[in-house]
Design a protein around this motif. Structure first.
Motif, PDB file in Angstrom:
ATOM      1  N   ALA A   1       0.833  -1.207   0.000  1.00  0.00           N
ATOM      2  CA  ALA A   1       0.000   0.000   0.000  1.00  0.00           C
ATOM      3  C   ALA A   1       0.866   1.255   0.000  1.00  0.00           C
ATOM      4  CB  ALA A   1      -0.938  -0.005   1.208  1.00  0.00           C
ATOM      5  N   ILE A   2       1.874   1.286   0.860  1.00  0.00           N
ATOM      6  CA  ILE A   2       2.739   2.462   0.962  1.00  0.00           C
ATOM      7  C   ILE A   2       3.559   2.650  -0.313  1.00  0.00           C
ATOM      8  CG2 ILE A   2       4.745   3.425   2.156  1.00  0.00           C
ATOM      9  CD1 ILE A   2       3.587   2.184   4.760  1.00  0.00           C
ATOM     10  N   VAL A   3       4.185   1.589  -0.793  1.00  0.00           N
ATOM     11  CA  VAL A   3       5.035   1.697  -1.988  1.00  0.00           C
ATOM     12  C   VAL A   3       4.213   2.166  -3.190  1.00  0.00           C
ATOM     13  CG1 VAL A   3       6.414   0.366  -3.651  1.00  0.00           C
ATOM     14  CG2 VAL A   3       6.814   0.106  -1.192  1.00  0.00           C
ATOM     15  N   SER A   4       3.033   1.618  -3.372  1.00  0.00           N
ATOM     16  CA  SER A   4       2.222   2.034  -4.523  1.00  0.00           C
ATOM     17  C   SER A   4       1.807   3.498  -4.397  1.00  0.00           C
ATOM     18  CB  SER A   4       0.992   1.130  -4.683  1.00  0.00           C
ATOM     19  OG  SER A   4       0.087   1.286  -3.603  1.00  0.00           O
ATOM     20  N   ALA A   5       1.530   3.951  -3.193  1.00  0.00           N
ATOM     21  CA  ALA A   5       1.165   5.360  -2.983  1.00  0.00           C
ATOM     22  C   ALA A   5       2.361   6.278  -3.237  1.00  0.00           C
ATOM     23  CB  ALA A   5       0.626   5.555  -1.579  1.00  0.00           C
ATOM     24  N   VAL A   6       3.544   5.893  -2.738  1.00  0.00           N
ATOM     25  CA  VAL A   6       4.753   6.703  -2.951  1.00  0.00           C
ATOM     26  C   VAL A   6       5.039   6.832  -4.447  1.00  0.00           C
ATOM     27  CG1 VAL A   6       7.264   6.771  -2.636  1.00  0.00           C
ATOM     28  CG2 VAL A   6       5.780   6.216  -0.699  1.00  0.00           C
ATOM     29  N   LEU A   7       4.983   5.728  -5.172  1.00  0.00           N
ATOM     30  CA  LEU A   7       5.255   5.765  -6.604  1.00  0.00           C
ATOM     31  C   LEU A   7       4.237   6.642  -7.342  1.00  0.00           C
ATOM     32  CD1 LEU A   7       6.223   2.026  -7.229  1.00  0.00           C
ATOM     33  CD2 LEU A   7       7.755   4.025  -7.171  1.00  0.00           C
TER      34      LEU A   7
END
Length: 188
Positions: free
Chosen positions: A62-68
Protein backbone atom coordinates in the motif's frame (compact mmCIF):
# COMPACT_ATOMS: atom_id res chain seq x y z
CA UNK A 1 -3.95 -3.79 11.73
CA UNK A 2 -3.62 -7.42 10.64
CA UNK A 3 -1.65 -8.32 7.56
CA UNK A 4 -2.56 -11.39 5.57
CA UNK A 5 -0.64 -11.68 2.33
CA UNK A 6 -3.36 -13.84 0.80
CA UNK A 7 -6.14 -11.28 1.06
CA UNK A 8 -6.68 -7.64 0.32
CA UNK A 9 -7.17 -5.37 3.32
CA UNK A 10 -7.57 -1.69 3.96
CA UNK A 11 -4.46 0.04 5.30
CA UNK A 12 -4.53 3.52 6.82
CA UNK A 13 -1.40 5.67 6.72
CA UNK A 14 -0.27 9.24 6.09
CA UNK A 15 2.46 10.42 3.74
CA UNK A 16 4.24 13.74 4.34
CA UNK A 17 4.99 15.59 1.10
CA UNK A 18 7.78 17.89 -0.02
CA UNK A 19 8.01 20.26 -2.94
CA UNK A 20 4.90 22.41 -2.47
CA UNK A 21 3.32 24.34 0.37
CA UNK A 22 -0.19 25.03 -0.92
CA UNK A 23 -3.19 23.16 -2.24
CA UNK A 24 -4.57 24.07 -5.65
CA UNK A 25 -7.37 22.47 -7.66
CA UNK A 26 -4.78 21.48 -10.30
CA UNK A 27 -2.66 19.70 -7.68
CA UNK A 28 -5.69 17.88 -6.28
CA UNK A 29 -6.65 16.76 -9.79
CA UNK A 30 -3.10 15.55 -10.56
CA UNK A 31 -2.97 13.56 -7.31
CA UNK A 32 -6.38 12.06 -7.98
CA UNK A 33 -5.42 11.11 -11.56
CA UNK A 34 -2.10 9.60 -10.42
CA UNK A 35 -4.03 6.85 -8.62
CA UNK A 36 -4.55 8.44 -5.23
CA UNK A 37 -8.33 8.66 -5.27
CA UNK A 38 -8.21 6.87 -1.90
CA UNK A 39 -6.44 9.75 -0.14
CA UNK A 40 -7.28 13.14 1.35
CA UNK A 41 -4.88 16.01 0.71
CA UNK A 42 -4.36 18.39 3.63
CA UNK A 43 -2.05 21.17 4.76
CA UNK A 44 -0.84 21.77 8.31
CA UNK A 45 2.06 23.84 9.62
CA UNK A 46 3.14 24.52 6.04
CA UNK A 47 3.42 20.79 5.25
CA UNK A 48 1.24 19.02 2.69
CA UNK A 49 0.21 15.50 3.58
CA UNK A 50 -2.01 12.76 2.21
CA UNK A 51 -4.04 10.49 4.45
CA UNK A 52 -4.75 7.15 2.77
CA UNK A 53 -7.16 4.29 3.21
CA UNK A 54 -5.63 2.00 0.59
CA UNK A 55 -6.64 -1.55 -0.21
CA UNK A 56 -3.65 -3.84 -0.72
CA UNK A 57 -2.37 -7.24 0.33
CA UNK A 58 0.16 -5.67 2.75
CA UNK A 59 0.98 -2.35 4.34
CA UNK A 60 4.27 -2.28 2.42
CA UNK A 61 2.47 -2.76 -0.90
CA UNK A 62 0.00 0.00 0.00
CA UNK A 63 2.74 2.46 0.96
CA UNK A 64 5.03 1.70 -1.99
CA UNK A 65 2.22 2.03 -4.52
CA UNK A 66 1.16 5.36 -2.98
CA UNK A 67 4.75 6.70 -2.95
CA UNK A 68 5.25 5.76 -6.60
CA UNK A 69 1.95 7.38 -7.59
CA UNK A 70 2.74 10.64 -5.77
CA UNK A 71 6.32 10.84 -7.03
CA UNK A 72 4.99 10.42 -10.56
CA UNK A 73 2.15 12.92 -10.43
CA UNK A 74 4.24 15.96 -11.36
CA UNK A 75 4.32 19.43 -9.78
CA UNK A 76 7.75 18.63 -8.27
CA UNK A 77 5.96 16.80 -5.48
CA UNK A 78 7.88 14.09 -3.59
CA UNK A 79 7.05 11.89 -0.63
CA UNK A 80 9.18 12.92 2.33
CA UNK A 81 8.21 10.08 4.68
CA UNK A 82 5.45 7.96 6.19
CA UNK A 83 4.11 9.92 9.15
CA UNK A 84 5.24 7.35 11.71
CA UNK A 85 8.24 7.97 13.90
CA UNK A 86 10.52 5.01 14.58
CA UNK A 87 11.71 6.68 17.80
CA UNK A 88 9.45 6.00 20.76
CA UNK A 89 9.33 6.82 24.45
CA UNK A 90 8.63 4.36 27.22
CA UNK A 91 5.05 5.69 27.35
CA UNK A 92 4.58 5.21 23.60
CA UNK A 93 5.81 1.63 23.84
CA UNK A 94 3.30 0.98 26.62
CA UNK A 95 0.49 2.52 24.56
CA UNK A 96 1.40 0.53 21.44
CA UNK A 97 1.27 -2.80 23.29
CA UNK A 98 -1.62 -1.98 25.63
CA UNK A 99 0.42 -2.40 28.81
CA UNK A 100 1.34 -0.09 31.66
CA UNK A 101 4.36 2.19 31.53
CA UNK A 102 5.54 0.57 34.75
CA UNK A 103 5.52 -2.91 33.17
CA UNK A 104 7.46 -1.61 30.16
CA UNK A 105 9.99 -0.03 32.56
CA UNK A 106 10.33 -3.42 34.28
CA UNK A 107 11.02 -5.05 30.90
CA UNK A 108 13.65 -2.38 30.22
CA UNK A 109 15.55 -2.91 33.47
CA UNK A 110 15.17 -6.70 33.38
CA UNK A 111 12.97 -7.10 36.47
CA UNK A 112 10.19 -8.67 34.35
CA UNK A 113 10.41 -10.69 31.19
CA UNK A 114 13.37 -12.61 29.79
CA UNK A 115 15.82 -9.69 29.84
CA UNK A 116 17.79 -8.33 26.93
CA UNK A 117 15.48 -5.38 26.21
CA UNK A 118 17.06 -3.21 23.50
CA UNK A 119 19.03 -0.20 24.76
CA UNK A 120 17.91 3.35 23.91
CA UNK A 121 18.81 4.71 20.49
CA UNK A 122 19.25 8.35 21.49
CA UNK A 123 18.82 10.93 24.25
CA UNK A 124 20.58 8.43 26.51
CA UNK A 125 22.13 11.22 28.60
CA UNK A 126 18.78 12.97 28.95
CA UNK A 127 15.92 12.01 31.20
CA UNK A 128 13.85 11.13 28.13
CA UNK A 129 15.62 8.35 26.21
CA UNK A 130 14.15 7.14 22.93
CA UNK A 131 14.11 3.62 21.52
CA UNK A 132 13.82 2.40 17.94
CA UNK A 133 10.30 1.00 17.67
CA UNK A 134 11.44 -1.66 15.16
CA UNK A 135 14.07 -2.94 17.67
CA UNK A 136 11.55 -2.95 20.52
CA UNK A 137 8.97 -4.66 18.28
CA UNK A 138 11.52 -7.37 17.44
CA UNK A 139 12.20 -7.97 21.16
CA UNK A 140 8.47 -8.03 21.91
CA UNK A 141 7.79 -10.45 19.05
CA UNK A 142 10.73 -12.67 20.09
CA UNK A 143 9.13 -12.94 23.51
CA UNK A 144 5.58 -13.60 22.23
CA UNK A 145 4.27 -10.22 23.37
CA UNK A 146 3.15 -8.98 19.92
CA UNK A 147 2.19 -10.67 16.67
CA UNK A 148 4.50 -11.10 13.70
CA UNK A 149 2.20 -8.76 11.74
CA UNK A 150 2.94 -5.88 14.15
CA UNK A 151 6.68 -6.59 13.90
CA UNK A 152 6.53 -6.73 10.10
CA UNK A 153 4.71 -3.38 9.90
CA UNK A 154 7.24 -1.74 12.24
CA UNK A 155 10.17 -3.02 10.18
CA UNK A 156 8.63 -2.13 6.83
CA UNK A 157 7.78 1.44 7.82
CA UNK A 158 11.25 1.94 9.35
CA UNK A 159 12.96 0.78 6.15
CA UNK A 160 10.66 2.80 3.87
CA UNK A 161 11.35 5.92 5.94
CA UNK A 162 15.10 5.28 5.94
CA UNK A 163 15.13 5.05 2.15
CA UNK A 164 12.93 8.15 1.79
CA UNK A 165 15.12 10.07 4.27
CA UNK A 166 18.28 9.18 2.33
CA UNK A 167 16.69 10.24 -0.95
CA UNK A 168 15.61 13.54 0.65
CA UNK A 169 19.19 14.18 1.78
CA UNK A 170 20.42 13.41 -1.75
CA UNK A 171 18.00 16.06 -3.04
CA UNK A 172 18.95 18.84 -0.60
CA UNK A 173 22.68 18.11 -0.15
CA UNK A 174 23.82 15.82 -2.98
CA UNK A 175 27.56 16.35 -2.65
CA UNK A 176 27.60 16.02 1.13
CA UNK A 177 25.46 12.88 0.95
CA UNK A 178 27.75 11.37 -1.68
CA UNK A 179 30.90 12.24 0.30
CA UNK A 180 29.58 10.73 3.50
CA UNK A 181 28.30 7.61 1.77
CA UNK A 182 31.71 7.15 0.13
CA UNK A 183 33.44 7.75 3.47
CA UNK A 184 31.32 5.07 5.07
CA UNK A 185 31.98 2.67 2.16
CA UNK A 186 28.29 2.50 1.32
CA UNK A 187 28.76 3.38 -2.35
CA UNK A 188 31.54 4.06 -4.84
Amino acid sequence: MTINSNSMQEHDFTLLLDGLQSITPELEEAIFKSGCDDATLSLRFGRLFLTFSRTASSLREAIVSAVLAINGCGFGLRVLRVDVCNLVTQSEIARKIGRSRQLVHQYMIGVRGPGGFPPPACNITENAPLWYWCEVAYWLWSNDLISQDVLQEAQEVAVVNSVLDLEHQRQIAPELTKEIMQSLFLCK
